[in-house]
Design an enzyme around this catalytic site. Sequence first.
Site, PDB file in Angstrom:
ATOM      1  N   ARG A  48      32.121  40.362  52.162  1.00  0.00           N
ATOM      2  CA  ARG A  48      31.888  40.141  50.733  1.00  0.00           C
ATOM      3  C   ARG A  48      30.854  39.056  50.466  1.00  0.00           C
ATOM      4  O   ARG A  48      30.005  39.207  49.587  1.00  0.00           O
ATOM      5  CB  ARG A  48      33.205  39.834  50.031  1.00  0.00           C
ATOM      6  CG  ARG A  48      34.130  41.043  50.079  1.00  0.00           C
ATOM      7  CD  ARG A  48      35.376  40.867  49.285  1.00  0.00           C
ATOM      8  NE  ARG A  48      36.187  42.082  49.361  1.00  0.00           N
ATOM      9  CZ  ARG A  48      37.310  42.270  48.719  1.00  0.00           C
ATOM     10  NH1 ARG A  48      37.783  41.323  47.924  1.00  0.00           N
ATOM     11  NH2 ARG A  48      37.981  43.389  48.847  1.00  0.00           N
ATOM     12  N   ASP A 155      40.288  38.663  33.172  1.00  0.00           N
ATOM     13  CA  ASP A 155      40.076  38.685  34.621  1.00  0.00           C
ATOM     14  C   ASP A 155      39.181  37.514  34.996  1.00  0.00           C
ATOM     15  O   ASP A 155      38.375  37.040  34.181  1.00  0.00           O
ATOM     16  CB  ASP A 155      39.428  40.001  35.068  1.00  0.00           C
ATOM     17  CG  ASP A 155      39.641  40.263  36.554  1.00  0.00           C
ATOM     18  OD1 ASP A 155      40.563  41.026  36.899  1.00  0.00           O
ATOM     19  OD2 ASP A 155      38.892  39.696  37.377  1.00  0.00           O
TER      20      ASP A 155
END
Length: 283
Positions: A48, A155
């Site tokens: 990532r 979020d």
Amino acid sequence: MTSKIGAAAAEQREFLMTQADFDQISKLAMDFSGIVLAEHKRDMVYSRIARRVRELKLTTFREYLNYLEHNHAQEASEFINALTTNLTSFFRENHHFEFLKEELLPALRFTNKASKRLRIWSAGCSIGQEVYSIAMILKRAGFPSEWDIKLLATDLDSNVVETGKSGIYPASHIESIDEETVKRFFRHSSDHRSVQVKDELRDMVTFKRLNLLEGWPMKGPFDIIFCRNVVIYFNKETQRVLFDRYADLLPMGGHLFIGHSENLNGISDRFESLGNTIYRKIK
């Protein structure tokens, strides 16, 4: 033998990530967001963060960490966005939506009939498919038009919040939804490669970026909170604090939905389990 193979594999990777680099990334993830990155997450972290290293045209993770230190204001959110998982789908863990439709919403229509008010929070909303699934259930529940119904979706990842606001998804994301529901709540693009949630659902939802470990601007109360597959990233003490804060925003008897791999055993005594990772506030 295994360690030599692992070392060889690491040497063949596109970018160098040392143990010190991984340790620093883990510390920053905890400091920024409370996310716990244990050693077994090392490969996930590499894949990532490597995207950011590549995009910034750097050559090592050490260079990236130096860049992050000197460009904290603009890169910190990209760093967290890269680490957080946003696996989601419409009506994921369908038993929660069946309970909402068959039991909880009919009960709330009775208990809230004086205030005619309903508030639902999707915490860790990802790209919005959870909250839009809730909105679809609500639209079909037959609440009178004078009711004040609002949904909040938050979020940590600013990118997925923007996707949720747009309500645009690949057409493949609605393949499991029945045709009548698709026709009522979605519009296809001209090439049929994507769909957009119709305005009648999007108008029900407010999307905001929110770090759950920082201050919360909303005061509640919420009748229902969905926080599914979020606390798995946090240690036990952080989970205790988070669930206590959720309880503070729920009325007595309010409901909390968590993920299939999560539970409140030994974490909070303010909820009772109704089974299927559904909880009701009792104190």
